[in-house]
Design a protein around this motif. Structure first.
Motif, PDB file in Angstrom:
ATOM      1  N   SER A   1       4.194  -0.098 -25.021  1.00 33.30           N
ATOM      2  CA  SER A   1       5.624   0.203 -25.062  1.00 33.30           C
ATOM      3  C   SER A   1       6.224   0.332 -23.670  1.00 33.30           C
ATOM      4  CB  SER A   1       5.853   1.511 -25.831  1.00 33.30           C
ATOM      5  OG  SER A   1       5.305   2.611 -25.110  1.00 33.30           O
ATOM      6  N   LEU A   2       5.358   0.599 -22.664  1.00 31.52           N
ATOM      7  CA  LEU A   2       5.749   0.808 -21.267  1.00 31.52           C
ATOM      8  C   LEU A   2       6.619   2.048 -21.076  1.00 31.52           C
ATOM      9  CD1 LEU A   2       6.356  -2.793 -19.874  1.00 31.52           C
ATOM     10  CD2 LEU A   2       4.223  -1.511 -20.179  1.00 31.52           C
ATOM     11  N   ASP A   3       6.564   2.982 -22.037  1.00 32.98           N
ATOM     12  CA  ASP A   3       7.190   4.281 -21.797  1.00 32.98           C
ATOM     13  C   ASP A   3       6.524   4.955 -20.601  1.00 32.98           C
ATOM     14  OD1 ASP A   3       8.960   4.064 -23.944  1.00 32.98           O
ATOM     15  OD2 ASP A   3       7.449   4.803 -25.351  1.00 32.98           O
ATOM     16  N   ALA A   4       5.252   4.679 -20.422  1.00 28.43           N
ATOM     17  CA  ALA A   4       4.521   5.078 -19.218  1.00 28.43           C
ATOM     18  C   ALA A   4       3.702   3.867 -18.787  1.00 28.43           C
ATOM     19  CB  ALA A   4       3.622   6.274 -19.487  1.00 28.43           C
ATOM     20  N   GLU A   5       3.681   3.595 -17.481  1.00 29.85           N
ATOM     21  CA  GLU A   5       2.991   2.416 -16.972  1.00 29.85           C
ATOM     22  C   GLU A   5       1.822   2.807 -16.072  1.00 29.85           C
ATOM     23  OE1 GLU A   5       5.450  -0.976 -15.630  1.00 29.85           O
ATOM     24  OE2 GLU A   5       7.149   0.389 -15.867  1.00 29.85           O
ATOM     25  N   ILE A   6       0.779   1.988 -16.118  1.00 26.04           N
ATOM     26  CA  ILE A   6      -0.308   2.072 -15.141  1.00 26.04           C
ATOM     27  C   ILE A   6       0.071   1.127 -14.013  1.00 26.04           C
ATOM     28  CG2 ILE A   6      -2.768   1.739 -14.732  1.00 26.04           C
ATOM     29  CD1 ILE A   6      -3.229   2.211 -17.723  1.00 26.04           C
ATOM     30  N   VAL A   7       0.507   1.679 -12.896  1.00 28.06           N
ATOM     31  CA  VAL A   7       1.073   0.853 -11.821  1.00 28.06           C
ATOM     32  C   VAL A   7       0.031   0.442 -10.790  1.00 28.06           C
ATOM     33  CG1 VAL A   7       3.390   1.787 -12.115  1.00 28.06           C
ATOM     34  CG2 VAL A   7       1.804   2.930 -10.565  1.00 28.06           C
ATOM     35  N   ASP A   8      -1.151   1.041 -10.823  1.00 31.84           N
ATOM     36  CA  ASP A   8      -2.226   0.610  -9.937  1.00 31.84           C
ATOM     37  C   ASP A   8      -3.560   1.121 -10.469  1.00 31.84           C
ATOM     38  OD1 ASP A   8      -3.440  -0.688  -7.856  1.00 31.84           O
ATOM     39  OD2 ASP A   8      -3.028   0.856  -6.359  1.00 31.84           O
TER      40      ASP A   8
ATOM     41  N   LEU B   1     -19.573   5.046  -9.550  1.00 32.52           N
ATOM     42  CA  LEU B   1     -18.258   4.587  -9.127  1.00 32.52           C
ATOM     43  C   LEU B   1     -17.197   5.505  -9.698  1.00 32.52           C
ATOM     44  CD1 LEU B   1     -16.722   3.079 -11.727  1.00 32.52           C
ATOM     45  CD2 LEU B   1     -18.315   1.279 -11.185  1.00 32.52           C
ATOM     46  N   SER B   2     -16.005   5.401  -9.162  1.00 30.67           N
ATOM     47  CA  SER B   2     -14.837   6.140  -9.653  1.00 30.67           C
ATOM     48  C   SER B   2     -13.715   5.154  -9.907  1.00 30.67           C
ATOM     49  CB  SER B   2     -14.388   7.197  -8.639  1.00 30.67           C
ATOM     50  OG  SER B   2     -15.414   8.142  -8.394  1.00 30.67           O
ATOM     51  N   VAL B   3     -12.887   5.466 -10.878  1.00 28.02           N
ATOM     52  CA  VAL B   3     -11.732   4.630 -11.178  1.00 28.02           C
ATOM     53  C   VAL B   3     -10.493   5.528 -11.187  1.00 28.02           C
ATOM     54  CG1 VAL B   3     -10.652   3.054 -12.816  1.00 28.02           C
ATOM     55  CG2 VAL B   3     -13.148   3.079 -12.582  1.00 28.02           C
ATOM     56  N   GLU B   4      -9.519   5.167 -10.380  1.00 23.20           N
ATOM     57  CA  GLU B   4      -8.264   5.918 -10.302  1.00 23.20           C
ATOM     58  C   GLU B   4      -7.131   5.111 -10.928  1.00 23.20           C
ATOM     59  OE1 GLU B   4      -9.045   8.616  -6.284  1.00 23.20           O
ATOM     60  OE2 GLU B   4      -7.651   6.909  -6.202  1.00 23.20           O
ATOM     61  N   LEU B   5      -6.361   5.773 -11.779  1.00 20.11           N
ATOM     62  CA  LEU B   5      -5.203   5.160 -12.419  1.00 20.11           C
ATOM     63  C   LEU B   5      -3.945   5.844 -11.903  1.00 20.11           C
ATOM     64  CD1 LEU B   5      -6.415   5.117 -16.151  1.00 20.11           C
ATOM     65  CD2 LEU B   5      -6.897   3.438 -14.359  1.00 20.11           C
ATOM     66  N   ASP B   6      -3.061   5.081 -11.288  1.00 19.70           N
ATOM     67  CA  ASP B   6      -1.751   5.602 -10.907  1.00 19.70           C
ATOM     68  C   ASP B   6      -0.786   5.335 -12.058  1.00 19.70           C
ATOM     69  OD1 ASP B   6      -2.603   6.516  -8.506  1.00 19.70           O
ATOM     70  OD2 ASP B   6      -1.769   4.881  -7.305  1.00 19.70           O
ATOM     71  N   ILE B   7      -0.164   6.403 -12.552  1.00 17.51           N
ATOM     72  CA  ILE B   7       0.675   6.329 -13.749  1.00 17.51           C
ATOM     73  C   ILE B   7       2.107   6.690 -13.401  1.00 17.51           C
ATOM     74  CG2 ILE B   7       1.045   7.322 -16.053  1.00 17.51           C
ATOM     75  CD1 ILE B   7      -2.000   7.939 -16.063  1.00 17.51           C
ATOM     76  N   ARG B   8       3.046   5.989 -14.004  1.00 17.57           N
ATOM     77  CA  ARG B   8       4.463   6.326 -13.848  1.00 17.57           C
ATOM     78  C   ARG B   8       5.086   6.445 -15.237  1.00 17.57           C
ATOM     79  NH1 ARG B   8       6.702   2.719  -9.721  1.00 17.57           N
ATOM     80  NH2 ARG B   8       5.644   4.259  -8.402  1.00 17.57           N
TER      81      ARG B   8
ATOM     82  N   ARG C   1      -1.672  10.799 -11.297  1.00 16.96           N
ATOM     83  CA  ARG C   1      -2.908  10.055 -11.034  1.00 16.96           C
ATOM     84  C   ARG C   1      -4.035  10.658 -11.851  1.00 16.96           C
ATOM     85  NH1 ARG C   1      -4.380   8.996  -4.909  1.00 16.96           N
ATOM     86  NH2 ARG C   1      -2.621   7.584  -5.266  1.00 16.96           N
ATOM     87  N   VAL C   2      -4.795   9.803 -12.502  1.00 16.41           N
ATOM     88  CA  VAL C   2      -5.958  10.207 -13.289  1.00 16.41           C
ATOM     89  C   VAL C   2      -7.179   9.522 -12.712  1.00 16.41           C
ATOM     90  CG1 VAL C   2      -7.073  10.094 -15.553  1.00 16.41           C
ATOM     91  CG2 VAL C   2      -4.632  10.618 -15.391  1.00 16.41           C
ATOM     92  N   ARG C   3      -8.279  10.265 -12.617  1.00 15.59           N
ATOM     93  CA  ARG C   3      -9.504   9.697 -12.034  1.00 15.59           C
ATOM     94  C   ARG C   3     -10.691  10.014 -12.943  1.00 15.59           C
ATOM     95  NH1 ARG C   3     -11.735   9.974  -5.863  1.00 15.59           N
ATOM     96  NH2 ARG C   3     -13.976  10.043  -6.284  1.00 15.59           N
ATOM     97  N   ILE C   4     -11.546   9.032 -13.110  1.00  8.86           N
ATOM     98  CA  ILE C   4     -12.799   9.235 -13.827  1.00  8.86           C
ATOM     99  C   ILE C   4     -13.948   8.888 -12.896  1.00  8.86           C
ATOM    100  CG2 ILE C   4     -12.620   6.925 -14.863  1.00  8.86           C
ATOM    101  CD1 ILE C   4     -14.293   7.989 -17.202  1.00  8.86           C
ATOM    102  N   ASP C   5     -14.929   9.789 -12.822  1.00 10.41           N
ATOM    103  CA  ASP C   5     -16.118   9.576 -11.995  1.00 10.41           C
ATOM    104  C   ASP C   5     -17.294   9.269 -12.916  1.00 10.41           C
ATOM    105  OD1 ASP C   5     -14.822  10.229  -9.502  1.00 10.41           O
ATOM    106  OD2 ASP C   5     -14.911  12.330 -10.094  1.00 10.41           O
ATOM    107  N   ILE C   6     -17.930   8.152 -12.693  1.00 10.02           N
ATOM    108  CA  ILE C   6     -19.097   7.733 -13.465  1.00 10.02           C
ATOM    109  C   ILE C   6     -20.319   7.874 -12.565  1.00 10.02           C
ATOM    110  CG2 ILE C   6     -20.180   5.844 -14.745  1.00 10.02           C
ATOM    111  CD1 ILE C   6     -17.356   4.763 -15.278  1.00 10.02           C
TER     112      ILE C   6
END
Length: 408
Positions: A272-279, A299-306, A348-353
């Protein structure tokens, strides 16, 4: 195990907080607010035979967990009847009953007794339980020193060796790293093939297809469909896709992320793009952006959200796979007990694996942000972020656990 037209009702009073003092009663009057009722489950029938696995799918709030708790005897139905045969064991909260001041070994005895085993039976299989948990020397240290993943491995290992006649599973099969998850699934298959009846609740639709012979679809407390897992899972996915498609904005230009990834609505981007993952950034153990990692590396993955409007209770997810094939890793924040929290603006949300035991070769990562009940996605990037596991000779399989060959 058989359930016939079972229902569970919850009651509460409307009209604001309850009056707790004489003054509040005088100001509001002594009459009680009328009772409101909500049927979390109603009119659901289920028959699970020995050696059969039945999957239950549906959005959050559809009544799945309430049904499972009634089947396990944690809750009693307000209508209908449940017939249980043999020893029923529920994998609902794996860390419930684990005492932090006791060692892992001591907790095995306590939780084994809770699971219905005698002390002699626990002693006879404790070496097998410890080996399965892969806790090594940590088994004799206090559980309060364990990571959350170690506690989950301990809880699953005890529960999986309790030899139940009926096993109830609620979102607990994705425990530990990839190799351990596969071992958990293999153990569930073995338990089922040994004659145990299984009822499985999971958001991992692939697990329902691979483990279960039948499935039921619940919505608003009722069973709206049941049948073969492949058919039902397909219909469920279509319903989610339709909901997402109806909410998707029209004429959205392609988005090029800072990483160079090009996202096109309807092709590799949905929502819906009410919130976007911008990076999206994939980082190695040193925190540097990478597209290649060594086998078994973390590894870690960071999601930048708007978020373009206030959003409550969003769910984040991440999966790794190849092309049209099934995912080899599928994670989500709800199952891991992490709350993304309220969104409004940038976040920003981050997950560490800790380690990724994939075989050498190319993979693609998908990331997504979903509505609180998983009904549709706000933004989902499908197979949009490449990841290469280094190695001279790519394996035919997908997993690459640490291993040593030797001749005995």
């Amino acid at each position: 195990m058989t359930a016939v037209d079972v229902g569970k009702r919850f009651l509460w009073r409307s009209g604001g907080p309850r009056a707790r003092t004489l003054k509040q009663m005088a100001l509001r009057g002594f009459r009680s607010a009328p009772m409101q009722e909500h049927w979390a489950v109603r009119g659901v029938s289920l028959d699970v035979k020995a050696g059969e696995a039945v999957g239950v799918l549906g959005h959050n709030g559809s009544g799945k967990s309430t049904l499972l708790r009634m089947l396990g005897g944690v809750m009693q139905p307000d209508e209908g009847a449940i017939t249980r045969v043999g020893k029923v064991r529920g994998l609902l909260e794996l860390t419930t009953g684990i005492h932090g001041d006791l060692s892992g070994r001591e907790n095995i005895y306590i939780n084994g007794v809770i699971a219905g085993l005698t002390r002699r039976e626990i002693t006879a299989r404790i070496d097998e339980i410890i080996a399965f948990s892969e806790l090594g020397e940590a088994i004799d240290t206090p559980v309060r020193t364990y990571s959350s993943g170690m506690k989950l491995r301990l809880g699953f290992s005890v529960a999986a060796h309790a030899d139940p006649d009926v096993l109830l599973i609620d979102e607990v099969l994705s425990v530990g790293d990839l190799a351990f998850q596969k071992k958990c699934l293999d153990r569930i298959h073995a338990i089922r093939d040994g004659g145990c009846a299984i009822v499985l609740i999971t958001h991992e639709l692939d697990q329902i297809e691979h483990i279960c012979e039948r499935a039921i679809w619940m919505s608003q407390g009722r069973c709206i469909a049941q049948g073969a897992p492949g058919m039902l899972v397909g219909e469920y996915r279509v319903a989610m896709d339709v909901e997402t498609s109806l909410r998707a904005p029209k004429d959205v230009e392609a988005l090029v992320l800072p990483s160079g990834v090009r996202l096109v609505m309807g092709e590799n981007r949905f929502g819906s793009l009410d919130a976007e993952i911008v990076d999206v950034r994939i980082l190695n153990a040193q925190g540097r952006p990478v597209r290649e990692i060594a086998p078994g590396a973390g590894l870690s993955v960071e999601l930048d959200i708007r978020a373009h409007k206030p959003i409550h209770g969003a769910r984040a997810c991440l999966s790794i796979g190849r092309g049209e094939l099934d995912d080899v890793l599928d994670l989500n924040s709800e199952r891991d007990g992490f709350k993304v929290g309220d969104l409004n603006g940038d976040a920003r949300v981050r997950i560490d694996i800790e380690r990724l035991d994939l075989a050498p070769g190319p993979f693609e990562m998908s990331v997504g942000l979903y509505e609180a009940e998983w009904r549709y996605s706000y933004d989902y990037h499908w197979r949009a972020h490449p990841l290469v596991v280094e190695g001279d000779k790519p394996d035919r399989g997908w997993l690459g656990p640490p291993r040593t060959w030797r001749r005995l």
